[in-house]
Design a protein around this motif. Structure first.
Motif, PDB file in Angstrom:
ATOM      1  N   VAL A 137       0.841  -1.209   0.000  1.00  0.00           N
ATOM      2  CA  VAL A 137       0.000   0.000   0.000  1.00  0.00           C
ATOM      3  C   VAL A 137       0.863   1.241   0.000  1.00  0.00           C
ATOM      4  CG1 VAL A 137      -1.694   1.305   1.317  1.00  0.00           C
ATOM      5  CG2 VAL A 137      -1.924  -1.176   1.112  1.00  0.00           C
ATOM      6  N   PHE A 138       1.945   1.207   0.784  1.00  0.00           N
ATOM      7  CA  PHE A 138       2.846   2.351   0.856  1.00  0.00           C
ATOM      8  C   PHE A 138       3.503   2.610  -0.492  1.00  0.00           C
ATOM      9  CE2 PHE A 138       7.198   3.891   1.554  1.00  0.00           C
ATOM     10  CZ  PHE A 138       6.932   5.114   2.134  1.00  0.00           C
ATOM     11  N   ILE A 139       3.981   1.512  -1.114  1.00  0.00           N
ATOM     12  CA  ILE A 139       4.654   1.642  -2.416  1.00  0.00           C
ATOM     13  C   ILE A 139       3.681   2.148  -3.475  1.00  0.00           C
ATOM     14  CG2 ILE A 139       5.745   0.362  -4.280  1.00  0.00           C
ATOM     15  CD1 ILE A 139       7.538   0.974  -1.865  1.00  0.00           C
ATOM     16  N   THR A 329      10.872   4.408  -9.242  1.00  0.00           N
ATOM     17  CA  THR A 329      12.119   4.265  -8.469  1.00  0.00           C
ATOM     18  C   THR A 329      12.067   5.157  -7.234  1.00  0.00           C
ATOM     19  OG1 THR A 329      13.146   5.995  -9.813  1.00  0.00           O
ATOM     20  CG2 THR A 329      13.481   3.688 -10.508  1.00  0.00           C
ATOM     21  N   PRO A 330      11.260   4.827  -6.249  1.00  0.00           N
ATOM     22  CA  PRO A 330      11.217   5.657  -5.035  1.00  0.00           C
ATOM     23  C   PRO A 330      12.442   5.370  -4.145  1.00  0.00           C
ATOM     24  CG  PRO A 330       9.753   3.806  -4.805  1.00  0.00           C
ATOM     25  CD  PRO A 330      10.306   3.712  -6.207  1.00  0.00           C
ATOM     26  N   ALA A 331      12.805   6.315  -3.377  1.00  0.00           N
ATOM     27  CA  ALA A 331      13.976   6.152  -2.475  1.00  0.00           C
ATOM     28  C   ALA A 331      13.544   5.473  -1.182  1.00  0.00           C
ATOM     29  CB  ALA A 331      14.603   7.513  -2.200  1.00  0.00           C
ATOM     30  N   VAL A 332      13.116   4.202  -1.308  1.00  0.00           N
ATOM     31  CA  VAL A 332      12.609   3.470  -0.140  1.00  0.00           C
ATOM     32  C   VAL A 332      13.276   2.097  -0.028  1.00  0.00           C
ATOM     33  CG1 VAL A 332      10.381   4.646  -0.102  1.00  0.00           C
ATOM     34  CG2 VAL A 332      10.694   2.628  -1.562  1.00  0.00           C
ATOM     35  N   LYS A 333      14.477   1.932  -0.599  1.00  0.00           N
ATOM     36  CA  LYS A 333      15.148   0.632  -0.544  1.00  0.00           C
ATOM     37  C   LYS A 333      15.458   0.235   0.889  1.00  0.00           C
ATOM     38  CE  LYS A 333      18.951  -1.985  -2.536  1.00  0.00           C
ATOM     39  NZ  LYS A 333      20.127  -1.968  -3.441  1.00  0.00           N
ATOM     40  N   HIS A 334      15.744   1.187   1.756  1.00  0.00           N
ATOM     41  CA  HIS A 334      16.052   0.885   3.145  1.00  0.00           C
ATOM     42  C   HIS A 334      14.825   0.416   3.904  1.00  0.00           C
ATOM     43  CE1 HIS A 334      14.610   5.004   3.026  1.00  0.00           C
ATOM     44  NE2 HIS A 334      14.278   4.857   4.316  1.00  0.00           N
TER      45      HIS A 334
END
Length: 847
Positions: A137-139, A329-334
């Protein structure tokens, strides 16, 4: 969220303005409605269903990517197998998506596709991502704002804004303060003009006139047809019987039956029509001064056209950005362990279809706007001609209009030309004059006119009408009327019915634009004896005036307040019976046209306004002149041209600047001269040569600067009237007693202290004016004046009245002008005699 009703209210104009909406505005109205509903529909769907679904991309470009795509598109949580047919479908799907992706992602998806084709032989299981539901949902939300193009998200709102701009532009000229008041007023007046009963009546009268003209044109044909029919009937009795049995109507009767009935207007309808004429006149003068409405309509059309071009340009530019698959490509890899996500936009297909529809409607709207601009600049909309209406309505005076007034009429024509045609009736002065005539005839009935008929001083029946719109028809029914006065009549139209006024002899026209029909003119030429004309400019003198062959007396009164010079009246050659000519003007010389009637003119009166009358040589041609008056002409001497008028009987030089009258000796050649009026001048003395005027009966020297009266004056044995009032006389010579025929003697306003006893030898005196002097006593010889009927003694220094006044049997109290206390001091029997009534006419002012 706005409802459809709330948004559409921005576009709805007042229903009364519909007549100012041509077909293109109506067409654009419905197109804008469709565009509005389309924008609201897309917005509603986007708020309820707009979302993206995303799956992560592993770091391996081979098996991992293949497994990710397999698991996201075809695998459920428990199903780990896939068929070869499904892989083929996936390959086809990815191939289609490749065509819609950007060039930067094409190579990557080609690699993925090839790997998927080879993976079927080596792998039969998907790849788990181990992400929680909340992470998905966040993504999805992150990628909706990061990866999804802005046009896909804001298209419905932009469409709504565009539509509102178009709607506001369409109605702006109805709402702008400086134009809406004019438009509202115009629509209100137009509606009243269309529904006015006078409009129907005017059109009915026009149709009636046209029918009458057609009937006249066909009279010849009808007569020929009747002759032929008569011949046929004589030759065939059976035909005659058949014609009698048939109920056919003759053609003449049919044409009469086809005349439309005339609408009957009551007083309220007439007042409403009268008010409409005034409103239209004022509205026209107000609106024709500017072209603001036209300019504003042009500007708002240009704004709509530019809006269409703007919509078309940027919509086509961003339309390609609406796709089904997007790389995120969101900056959410962490947070998730993945850096790249592939997303699908579930509204992409619907948005593309709706966008195409919106562009299509916008193009149609724009084409109509371009046509509107072509119409605005191709036709001269700031001029409007009623040429065709003038021909159809038989109202030849409907004026052409300009500026905003013309533009509004052009717009009305696009709705229905009948509106402007009916509106043109209220622009016509002919139509207005017909209405005024209708109202006038209804108001001024024969009974009312009869109440205004009076008997004037000449014992003639007289009617005076002032400030009316025309001459009531009932006037011509006053057959015993002798004098008709028309003052400030807007349109004095004399109709043939005037032939019934057989007693009419005198006509007064003051500030009247008079129209005389031919039959009426013939009657006036035969019967009219006296004509009075008062005008501002000599061009206002009717041309028919100079054709009144039996006219005997003509008065030309020039309005001096207009401060215009009167040049000369027209030719008087046809006025062969003219005897008296009166000219009241500001002449510097006598008009040359007077020479046309010089041989038979017997009386000439010129009353100037103080303008110096220089040239008088034309007087020498007036051999038959008997009465001559030159008043207020700034004459300094008696004109020499007068001395040649051998038939002159009465000369009046009142209110000039004459100081000496030494030329009076030349009057001895005027053997017919009996009356000489030199009053209101600057004369200081009377020459002794005055005794040569032996036939003189009337002499007026009042209001001059005389100090003495010469003895030669009293040698005029035939003198009956002598007026020396308002001079500076101190003494009356005793020679006054020689005037045995004197009947009127006035010395009012002098400095007399006593009267000579010889005065009372003039036993024929009937009027004696002695007021405003310093007389201390009145001689008892007053009783010798047995014919005295008028005596003025007021404002003197008398202390009593002689009782001999009782011997003046014709003198009564009403004609004895004296202070009350002096009359009260008389003996009672004298007062009783003076108080007795008498039918004797008082003799005052020499008349």
């Amino acid at each position: 969220m706005f409802t459809l009703t709330e948004v559409s209210s921005l576009y709805d104009a007042q229903t009364t303005f519909r007549i100012l909406k041509p077909w293109w505005d109506v067409f654009k109205y419905y197109i804008a409605r469709v565009m509005l509903m389309l924008a609201i529909f897309v917005g509603a769907m986007q708020l309820s269903k707009d979302q993206v679904l995303c799956l992560p991309e592993t770091e391996s470009l081979t098996e991992t990517k293949m497994q990710t795509i397999h698991s996201s598109q075809y695998y459920s949580a428990d199903d780990t197998t896939t068929s070869s047919g499904s892989r083929v479908s996936l390959v086809n799907s990815l191939t289609e998506q490749r065509e819609s992706l950007s060039s930067s992602n094409t190579q990557e998806y080609t690699t993925i596709t090839s790997e998927v084709e080879n993976s079927g032989k080596n792998n039969q299981k998907g790849h788990k991502t181990y992400l929680d539901y909340q992470q998905y949902v966040f993504i999805n939300q992150m990628c909706y704002h990061v990866a999804l193009p802005w046009y896909s998200k804001y298209f419905p709102y932009l469409a709504l804004i565009h539509t509102i701009i178009l709607m506001v532009s369409s109605n702006f000229w109805f709402k702008y303060p400086k134009t809406c008041s004019k438009i509202e007023h115009f629509v209100s007046i137009l509606g009243k003009c269309f529904e006015s009963p006078w409009t129907t009546k005017a059109l009915s009268e026009t149709a009636k006139e046209e029918t009458a003209k057609r009937k006249q044109r066909t009279n010849g044909a009808l007569s020929i047809h009747k002759n032929i029919s008569a011949d046929r009937k004589k030759g065939s009795p059976m035909t005659s019987m058949l014609n009698n049995k048939s109920g056919s109507i003759p053609s003449a009767e049919k044409s009469a039956a086809e005349v439309p009935p005339v609408t009957i207007l009551d007083k309220k309808d007439r007042e409403q029509a009268k008010a409409l004429f005034e409103k239209v006149r004022k509205f026209r003068s107000h609106v024709e001064d500017s072209n603001l409405i036209y300019k504003l309509y042009v500007v708002q059309t240009i704004v709509k056209t530019l809006t269409f071009i703007w919509i078309l340009c940027y919509t086509l530019t961003f339309a390609t950005s609406i796709t089904f698959v997007h790389r995120c490509t969101p900056a959410v890899k962490h947070l998730t362990g993945y850096a790249v996500f592939f997303c699908t936009h579930n509204m992409a297909f619907m948005l593309i279809k709706l966008l195409i529809s919106y562009i299509a409607f916008s193009c149609i709207y724009g084409i109509v706007c371009l046509y509107t601009l072509f119409w605005l600049f191709w036709r001269p909309l700031q001029k409007y001609s009623y040429k065709k209406a003038r021909e159809e309505a038989s109202l030849s005076d409907i004026p052409d209009v300009k500026n905003d007034f013309a533009f509004l009429l052009h717009m009305v024509d696009q709705y229905d030309q009948l509106y402007s045609k009916r509106f043109g009736i209220f622009l016509s002065e002919v139509s207005e004059s017909k209405l005024q005539e209708f109202n006038l005839n209804d108001e001024w009935t024969l009974e009312k006119l009869s109440q205004h008929v009076i008997t004037n001083a000449q014992n003639k029946k007289e009617l005076h009408l002032s400030k009316l719109s025309g001459i009531p028809v009932a006037v011509f029914d006053l057959t015993d009327l002798e004098v008709l006065k028309l003052d400030s009549i807007t349109e004095a139209k004399i109709k043939p019915k005037i032939q019934e006024m057989i007693s009419l002899l005198e006509l007064h026209l003051y500030y009247c634009q008079t129209i005389v029909e031919d039959t009426a003119l013939n009657f006036l030429c035969d019967h009219l004896k006296c004509l009075h004309l008062k005008f501002i400019d000599e061009r206002n003198i009717p041309s028919w005036t100079y054709s009144l062959r039996n006219l005997q007396e003509l008065h030309l009164i020039h309005d001096l307040s207009a401060k215009t010079k009167m040049i000369a009246p027209g030719s008087l050659k046809e006025l062969s019976q003219l005897k008296s000519l009166y000219i009241m003007s500001n002449l510097s010389k006598l008009p040359a046209s007077i020479a046309d009637v010089s041989s038979y003119l017997t009386k000439l009166v010129v009353q100037n306004d103080g303008t110096k009358l220089v040239t008088l040589n034309i007087l020498k041609k007036m051999t038959n002149i008997a009465e001559l008056e030159l008043q207020n002409c700034e004459l300094e001497r008696i004109p020499h041209a007068i001395f040649s008028l051998t038939n002159l009987q009465d000369l009046d030089l009142k209110s000039n600047n004459i100081q000496t009258i030494n030329e009076i000796v030349s009057f001895q050649h005027l053997h017919q001269l009996t009356s000489l009026k030199l009053w209101y001048n600057e004369i200081t003395q009377i020459p002794s040569t005055i005794y040569h005027l032996k036939k003189l009966e009337k002499l007026y020297l009042n209001n001059n600067k005389l100090e003495i009266l010469p003895a030669a004056l009293f040698k005029l044995r035939h003198l009956k009237y002598l007026d020396v009032s308002y001079n500076s006389l101190k003494v009356i010579p005793p020679d006054v007693g020689h005037l045995q025929n004197l009947q009127y003697f006035a010395v009012t306003g002098n400095k007399l202290q006593q009267l000579p006893s010889e005065l009372f030898r003039c036993t024929k005196l009937r009027s004696l004016n002695l007021g405003l002097n310093r007389i201390t006593s009145l001689s008892e010889k007053i009783g010798n004046l047995v014919q005295l009927t008028y005596l003025d003694l007021k404002e003197n220094c008398l202390d009593r009245l002689p009782s001999q006044l009782g011997q003046c049997h014709l003198l009564k109290r009403s004609s004895l002008i004296v202070e009350d206390h002096l009359f009260a001091a008389l003996p009672s029997e004298i007062k009783d005699v003076l108080d007795c009534e008498s039918d004797t006419t008082t003799f005052v002012n020499g008349t």
